[in-house]
Design an enzyme around this catalytic site. Structure first.
Site, PDB file in Angstrom:
ATOM      1  N   ASP A  47       0.790  -1.195   0.106  1.00  0.00           N
ATOM      2  CA  ASP A  47       0.017   0.050   0.135  1.00  0.00           C
ATOM      3  C   ASP A  47       0.859   1.120   0.105  1.00  0.00           C
ATOM      4  O   ASP A  47       2.197   1.088   0.213  1.00  0.00           O
ATOM      5  CB  ASP A  47      -0.925   0.074   1.265  1.00  0.00           C
ATOM      6  CG  ASP A  47      -2.356   0.421   0.986  1.00  0.00           C
ATOM      7  OD1 ASP A  47      -2.371   1.250  -0.158  1.00  0.00           O
ATOM      8  OD2 ASP A  47      -3.272   0.030   1.705  1.00  0.00           O
ATOM      9  N   TRP A  93       0.904   2.284  -6.171  1.00  0.00           N
ATOM     10  CA  TRP A  93       1.635   3.187  -6.726  1.00  0.00           C
ATOM     11  C   TRP A  93       0.856   4.167  -7.374  1.00  0.00           C
ATOM     12  O   TRP A  93       0.907   5.387  -6.983  1.00  0.00           O
ATOM     13  CB  TRP A  93       2.810   2.691  -7.439  1.00  0.00           C
ATOM     14  CG  TRP A  93       3.731   3.479  -8.151  1.00  0.00           C
ATOM     15  CD1 TRP A  93       3.738   4.666  -8.492  1.00  0.00           C
ATOM     16  CD2 TRP A  93       4.672   2.709  -8.728  1.00  0.00           C
ATOM     17  NE1 TRP A  93       4.662   5.083  -9.169  1.00  0.00           N
ATOM     18  CE2 TRP A  93       5.327   3.871  -9.678  1.00  0.00           C
ATOM     19  CE3 TRP A  93       5.250   1.646  -9.281  1.00  0.00           C
ATOM     20  CZ2 TRP A  93       6.443   3.466 -10.337  1.00  0.00           C
ATOM     21  CZ3 TRP A  93       6.538   1.228 -10.110  1.00  0.00           C
ATOM     22  CH2 TRP A  93       6.794   2.462 -10.651  1.00  0.00           C
ATOM     23  N   PRO A  94       0.182   3.765  -8.680  1.00  0.00           N
ATOM     24  CA  PRO A  94      -0.331   4.691  -9.349  1.00  0.00           C
ATOM     25  C   PRO A  94      -1.842   5.429  -8.677  1.00  0.00           C
ATOM     26  O   PRO A  94      -2.271   6.543  -8.801  1.00  0.00           O
ATOM     27  CB  PRO A  94      -0.762   4.149 -10.619  1.00  0.00           C
ATOM     28  CG  PRO A  94      -1.012   2.683 -10.109  1.00  0.00           C
ATOM     29  CD  PRO A  94       0.168   2.478  -9.349  1.00  0.00           C
ATOM     30  N   ASP A 116     -11.007   2.609  -2.902  1.00  0.00           N
ATOM     31  CA  ASP A 116     -11.453   1.351  -2.294  1.00  0.00           C
ATOM     32  C   ASP A 116     -12.975   1.093  -2.597  1.00  0.00           C
ATOM     33  O   ASP A 116     -13.808   1.974  -2.538  1.00  0.00           O
ATOM     34  CB  ASP A 116     -11.258   1.221  -0.539  1.00  0.00           C
ATOM     35  CG  ASP A 116      -9.800   1.083  -0.270  1.00  0.00           C
ATOM     36  OD1 ASP A 116      -8.995   0.834  -1.238  1.00  0.00           O
ATOM     37  OD2 ASP A 116      -9.633   0.948   1.032  1.00  0.00           O
ATOM     38  N   TYR A 127      -1.986   6.429  -5.536  1.00  0.00           N
ATOM     39  CA  TYR A 127      -1.746   7.622  -4.726  1.00  0.00           C
ATOM     40  C   TYR A 127      -1.311   8.896  -5.349  1.00  0.00           C
ATOM     41  O   TYR A 127      -1.527   9.916  -5.224  1.00  0.00           O
ATOM     42  CB  TYR A 127      -0.781   7.248  -3.639  1.00  0.00           C
ATOM     43  CG  TYR A 127      -1.626   6.171  -2.663  1.00  0.00           C
ATOM     44  CD1 TYR A 127      -2.055   6.813  -1.531  1.00  0.00           C
ATOM     45  CD2 TYR A 127      -1.216   4.933  -2.697  1.00  0.00           C
ATOM     46  CE1 TYR A 127      -2.723   6.227  -0.522  1.00  0.00           C
ATOM     47  CE2 TYR A 127      -1.990   4.258  -1.797  1.00  0.00           C
ATOM     48  CZ  TYR A 127      -2.605   4.823  -0.651  1.00  0.00           C
ATOM     49  OH  TYR A 127      -3.208   3.998   0.300  1.00  0.00           O
TER      50      TYR A 127
END
Length: 413
Positions: A160, A193-194, A222, A196
């Site tokens: 995460d 990664w992408p 989510d 955030y």
């Protein structure tokens, strides 16, 4: 390109695309299994809720349910631990440890338990100083954590990105991928990664780099067992499909998040929509529900072998949304040829976005969707034959309220 990055990408490519062993072959279709997060969240209260807290017993019980109820046979072979599994602090050697009360035998024991039953174990960490729920993150400890996970014989790491500046993620995620591969163990790498960078900064993710480093990656929020949120997620992937689909291929997948089928607030028809569109998208099928008490009508959706076969198609070509308005979506996915004539089959999904009192009829001319041969159409949820159609024919379907008709089109010779 510097030597460190070149060597990192080389190792990743070798691991991700090696065809030499069965374990790597299983990476070439979207991963299938079970994940704790959405249904069980960060419940660590085993004193008053022993049956539902994040613990060794919970994951063992889910593993047994997957075997007994046919999920493993259908292809769901992963049990994934999410956040809140660890002690609040690292030990004297800066290593992570599972909470000794909730996981008294440790993660290696749980991994052995899964492997003895033909299952794989996944684990969760955060790339920052803390995980999303405040447990120790991997920042500053990437190498030791990769080695620890390999020593525990885990098969997947979900990494995460909470609480870490998005501009640092390019370096950190690639470094952790390098350290995972340096262990010499085949570990599926799931990245946030992408996500955030897209939603918490003005950085446009380098999807080429992401797809060379990670096996699957999150790009949206989510998911929740809610029709509106489900549609928002589906719309996001439809709106940006020209970008996302460019980087999907066998071994690398967009991850629109967990299957919530069997959770309260998601109806049977809504659940079919999620299962059908995840199949069209070539998305990971990672359930988050309580397999010990799921109702038969939801289990039937999750175990539908024909729908799973669409998801697991070896071509790995993600489907595209070919029509969209406030009432209907139409999605089309090319599938592997079924005969020696080498003509493709297709999955064709019609989604009714509206809450209506009765099913809505939708008619399409097949030639408008580049059908140039005669095809036979079968409904994959009912297993009913719809009929044989030529390119000039109208295909008419009745789509339930907040529902889907998922068809497979096979060429006729």
């Amino acid at each position: 390109m510097d030597l460190f990055l070149l060597s990192t990408l080389t190792v990743i490519l070798i691991l991700n695309y090696c065809l030499a062993d069965d374990d790597h072959k299983s990476w070439f279709t979207p991963p299938m299994g079970w994940l704790s997060w959405e249904h069980f969240q960060c419940n660590t209260d085993c004193s008053s809720d022993a049956n539902n807290c994040i613990s060794e017993n919970l994951f063992k019980q889910m593993a047994e349910a997957m075997i007994v109820d046919g999920y493993l046979e259908a292809g769901y072979n992963r049990i994934n631990i999410d956040d809140c599994w660890m002690e609040k602090h690292r030990d004297g050697n800066n290593a992570l440890n599972a909470d000794k009360n909730r996981f008294p035998n440790g993660i290696k024991h749980l991994s052995d338990f899964m492997h003895q039953r033909g299952l794989k174990l996944g684990i969760y960490e955060g790339i920052g100083k803390k995980t999303c729920m405040g447990f120790p993150g991997s920042f500053g400890h990437l190498e030791i954590d990769a080695k620890t996970f390999a020593e525990w014989d885990v098969d997947m790491v979900k990494m995460d990105g909470c609480l870490q500046p998005p501009y640092t993620l390019d370096i950190l995620y690639k470094q952790f991928g390098h350290f995972l591969n340096a262990t010499g163990k085949s570990i599926l790498y799931s990245c946030s990664w992408p996500y955030y960078q897209l939603h918490y900064s003005k950085i446009i993710p380098d999807f080429a780099e992401v797809s060379q480093t990670c096996n699957l990656w999150r790009t949206y929020h989510d998911i929740k067992p809610d029709w509106g949120i489900l549609l928002e997620t589906i719309d996001f992937y439809g709106d940006f499909q020209e970008v996302f689909n460019r980087y999907v291929r066998p071994g690398t997948w967009n991850d629109p998040d967990m299957l919530l089928i069997g959770n309260p607030k998601l109806s049977v028809e809504e659940s079919k929509v999620q299962m059908g569109i995840w199949a069209i998208l070539a998305a990971p099928l990672l359930m988050s529900n309580d397999l010990r008490s799921i109702k038969p009508e939801y289990r039937k959706i999750l175990l539908n072998k024909e729908v799973i076969a669409v998801n697991q198609d070896k071509l790995g070509i993600p489907g595209k949304r070919v029509f969209h308005n406030e009432s209907f979506d139409i999605w089309l996915r090319e599938l592997s040829p079924e005969t020696r004539m080498n003509l493709p089959s297709f999955a064709f999904a019609f989604v009714n976005r509206r809450q209506t009192s009765k099913p809505q009829k939708l008619s399409v001319k097949l030639s408008d969707f580049k059908f140039d041969k005669n095809y036979i159409f079968i409904d994959l949820f009912s297993n009913a034959v719809i009929g044989e159609f030529s390119p000039s024919d109208l295909l008419s379907v009745s789509v339930p309220s907040k529902g889907i008709r998922l068809l497979k089109a096979s060429p006729i010779y």
